[in-house]
Motif scaffolding. Structure first.
Motif, PDB file in Angstrom:
ATOM      1  N   LYS A  80       5.751  -2.599   3.352  1.00 20.73           N
ATOM      2  CA  LYS A  80       4.326  -2.581   3.682  1.00 20.73           C
ATOM      3  C   LYS A  80       3.823  -1.157   3.866  1.00 20.73           C
ATOM      4  O   LYS A  80       2.699  -0.837   3.519  1.00 20.73           O
ATOM      5  N   GLN A  81       4.659  -0.314   4.445  1.00 21.84           N
ATOM      6  CA  GLN A  81       4.223   1.070   4.656  1.00 21.84           C
ATOM      7  C   GLN A  81       5.350   2.004   4.258  1.00 21.84           C
ATOM      8  O   GLN A  81       6.519   1.685   4.439  1.00 21.84           O
TER       9      GLN A  81
ATOM     10  N   ILE B 217       0.524  -2.950  -2.236  1.00 17.22           N
ATOM     11  CA  ILE B 217      -0.915  -2.665  -2.139  1.00 17.22           C
ATOM     12  C   ILE B 217      -1.526  -3.560  -1.068  1.00 17.22           C
ATOM     13  O   ILE B 217      -1.324  -4.773  -1.074  1.00 17.22           O
ATOM     14  N   THR B 218      -2.286  -2.931  -0.160  1.00 15.26           N
ATOM     15  CA  THR B 218      -2.956  -3.736   0.870  1.00 15.26           C
ATOM     16  C   THR B 218      -3.979  -4.643   0.214  1.00 15.26           C
ATOM     17  O   THR B 218      -4.773  -4.204  -0.600  1.00 15.26           O
ATOM     18  N   GLY B 219      -3.944  -5.916   0.597  1.00 15.38           N
ATOM     19  CA  GLY B 219      -4.901  -6.847   0.010  1.00 15.38           C
ATOM     20  C   GLY B 219      -4.419  -7.421  -1.303  1.00 15.38           C
ATOM     21  O   GLY B 219      -5.059  -8.283  -1.892  1.00 15.38           O
TER      22      GLY B 219
ATOM     23  N   THR C  12      -0.810  -7.977  -1.594  1.00 10.07           N
ATOM     24  CA  THR C  12       0.615  -7.977  -1.272  1.00 10.07           C
ATOM     25  C   THR C  12       1.396  -8.891  -2.189  1.00 10.07           C
ATOM     26  O   THR C  12       2.460  -8.547  -2.673  1.00 10.07           O
TER      27      THR C  12
ATOM     28  N   SER D 192       1.685  -7.503  -5.714  1.00 13.11           N
ATOM     29  CA  SER D 192       2.609  -6.369  -5.787  1.00 13.11           C
ATOM     30  C   SER D 192       4.039  -6.839  -5.641  1.00 13.11           C
ATOM     31  O   SER D 192       4.933  -6.378  -6.337  1.00 13.11           O
TER      32      SER D 192
END
Lengths: 226, 239, 191
Positions: free
Chosen positions: B184-185, B198-200, B202, B205
């Motif tokens: 996530k990060q 990618i945020t939004g 997930t 990706s």
């Protein structure tokens, strides 16, 4: 239904506006909703359908005496399918990107109720000239309807027209319009607009002539014979 | 086929211009004539299509090859040309015995000095909305990826379609080590295996990471085998 | 096995034939005012879709590799004949069923859903079993959309609808809302 001679202009214009296949008769909705998310796709689909409609109308009108009426539907479908296959191949060779965007819906032109309907109702009973006019009128009407929806959806959904950005970078596109739901909404709102127009016309005894056409189209068209 | 085949939602199309100019065929048409008409029509139709096909096919094939070549060179930096190698019974071979249409395949890219630069592999699996199809480049010598390109997807515009538009995400695949790990990060240590989701987007990706991992799990062994055999053959010696 | 399940659920919900892929809109607009009719139309469609899927798989595997450009023509000819045959068979086997279903069968031939299924199935490269699940899922999804729309429309007959929205305008807006709702099914199978 009193018979009245239809002039060639009327044969042509009828398909364009008064009996617009998509907006008034609600035929050919599958492509109208599926590929109208950009103006380029709408134009390509409209032109492909126009080609198929014109080609098959010409052949049906030319050969109407040779086709026994028992098998006429099969024959029409065969003719239409041939033109669609040709259109598919040519589009794939000439504009492959658009062909990919339109995908299977080019093939689905075959089952576009509008085309078979025109052959059965008109081209099979009319001489070549009038069949051509009718096909062209209906085809143009189809293109106009598709362009209308495509413009609505691309401008609101992408903020562009034919790929050219219209608004600045601050524009937040209305994504819904390019989703499938947007297709339904776009046509729905257009029909709502027509409905509103008709309502207003009905309440005013003196309307303008072009409003008359929409009202007439909303009511069943009276039969005309040439 | 009967008259009732005409499909109408709620309008009557046949209302206007109902007076016929000429009817088709004599009444009680013989079966021979019916079948004959359709047969002739069918034959003419087939002929027309075949002609158009002959005329357009070269262009269609050329475009398809060009798209593939572009995709391969994009994910394999430095590749000028590629060779298709087929997967037959767990091993890679350039000249398979079976019909190539049914076989899985990879593309070996060749660059400067005609040396092999990597292997491009296609894969496709369901993402968020529908199947995501991609191609990625893999360097068997170092075990890292050289690039990733999404070929086809139906993810939500504005959200999932970022897998195609987010250049940071796409570049993250260059140099990423197999097997990939979606996170996530980005962590400070930043292991070579990590790819930030990618945020939004997930799920989309993660689908991409899964596709690559699954394909490599399946093919990394045979690819390495083939790669080492290539090295021995290449005129310039091993890399 | 999970692949087959994904194909079925995806065709039925996530990529619903009517609300997402715009197939089968003619019956959707025209036949969706009563739940009973909608159910029967949906049933007829599932039936024809399944048979079409099998025939399409057969054609793709054995006949068409020689002449891929004749795919469209052969599909449409086969579908039209198929519907004719099915109609005759039903008429003979169960006149009662024919009375209930019969009027719909000819409408199905020019229904984009049938030809659309054959083409989509081909493009996705499904084999016979996958195609079958795809057809059943798609048919169920189509029926679901029809029945949902019919039940909503039955309700709208009881309320006062603004004059400008009467008729197809309302149906399309409703369809758009349903389509939006179905978007919620996306990602159903992801971890």
């Amino acid at each position: 239904m009193s018979p009245r001679t239809t002039t060639p202009q009327e044969v042509f214009l009828r398909g364009v506006w008064r009996e617009n296949p998509v907006l008034i008769q609600l035929l050919g909705l599958c492509p109208a909703l599926a590929v109208t998310n950009t103006v380029a796709n709408s134009l390509a689909m409209g032109l492909a359908t126009f080609f198929v409609l014109l080609g098959s109308s010409i052949l049906v009108s030319l050969f109407k005496d040779l086709i026994p009426k028992e098998v006429r539907i099969s024959a029409y479908i065969l003719i239409i399918a041939t033109f669609v296959t040709i259109a598919d191949l040519v589009l794939n060779a000439v504009v492959p990107e658009i062909h990919k965007a339109l995908g299977a819906f080019i093939a689905l032109i075959v089952v576009n109720c509008m085309i078979l309907g025109r052959q059965e109702a008109f081209a099979s009973k009319q001489p070549l000239g009038r069949a051509v006019l009718d096909a062209m009128g209906t085809g143009v009407g189809f293109i106009i309807a598709l362009l209308l929806m495509g413009t609505l959806r691309e401008v609101l959904g992408y903020g562009s027209f034919l790929g050219i950005a219209l608004f600045g970078p601050g524009f937040e596109p209305w994504i819904i319009m390019i989703l499938p739901a947007g297709g339904f909404f776009a046509l729905g709102f257009i029909l709502l607009g027509f409905g509103w127009w008709t309502e207003r016309k009905a309440q005013q005894p003196k309307g303008r002539r072009w409003m008359n056409e929409v009202t007439d189209a909303a009511a069943p068209p009276s039969g005309e014979a040439s | 086929m009967s008259d009732r085949m005409l499909p109408m939602a709620n309008t009557d199309v046949s209302g206007s211009d109902a007076e016929p100019v000429a009817t088709g065929g004599p009444d009680g048409t013989s079966a021979i004539r019916l079948v004959g008409t359709l047969a002739v029509a069918g034959a003419l139709a087939g002929l027309a299509i075949v002609l158009v096909f002959q005329w357009t096919n070269p262009q269609i094939e050329a475009y398809r090859a060009e798209v593939l070549a572009n995709a391969v060179t994009e994910v394999l930096a430095g590749a000028d040309r590629y060779e298709t190698v087929f997967v037959e019974e767990g091993t890679l071979t350039a000249a398979p015995a079976a019909d190539t249409a049914d076989l899985d395949r990879v593309y070996v890219g060749f660059g400067a000095g005609d040396l092999p630069v990597g292997v491009a592999i296609q894969g496709g699996e369901p993402g968020f909305q529908d199947v995501i199809s991609l191609i990625f480049g893999f360097d068997p010598a170092s075990g890292t990826l050289t690039g990733m390109k999404v070929l086809e997807h139906k993810e939500t515009p504005g959200l999932g379609d970022k897998i195609e538009r987010d250049s940071a995400f796409i570049r993250a695949f260059e140099g990423a080590r197999s097997p990939l790990l979606g996170v996530k990060q980005a962590r400070a240590s930043g292991a070579a295996q990590e790819v930030v989701m990618i945020t939004g987007a997930t799920i989309s990706s993660r689908a991409i990471v899964d596709i690559i991992n699954h394909r490599l799990a399946e093919l990394e062994g045979p690819v390495r085998e083939y790669w080492s055999s290539l090295d021995r053959q290449s005129p310039g010696g091993s890399r | 096995m999970t692949d087959l399940l994904w194909i079925l659920i995806s065709a039925m919900l996530v990529n619903n034939f009517t609300l997402m892929l715009f197939l089968g809109l003619c019956p959707f607009m025209g036949v969706s005012s009563r739940v009973g009719t909608a159910l029967r139309m949906g049933g007829a469609n599932i039936f024809v879709l399944t048979i079409t899927s099998l025939v399409a798989s057969f054609l793709n595997a054995y006949i068409l590799p020689w002449a891929p450009y004749l795919r469209l023509i052969s599909f449409i000819v086969v579908i039209a004949s198929l519907v004719q045959i099915v109609e005759t068979v039903i008429k003979k086997v169960s006149p009662k069923l024919f009375r209930e279903l019969g009027i719909f069968l000819p409408l199905i031939t020019t229904n984009c859903a049938i030809l659309g299924l054959a083409i989509f199935q081909t493009n996705k490269g499904y084999d016979a079993l996958e195609g079958l699940f795809y057809a059943v899922g798609g048919g169920l999804g189509l029926t679901l959309a029809l029945v949902l729309m019919a039940s909503i429309r039955e309700q709208t007959e009881l309320v006062s609808v603004p004059a400008m929205a009467r008729g197809m305008g309302l149906v399309l807006i409703l369809a758009g809302s349903l389509s939006l709702a179905f978007m919620g099914f996306a990602g159903l199978f992801s971890s």
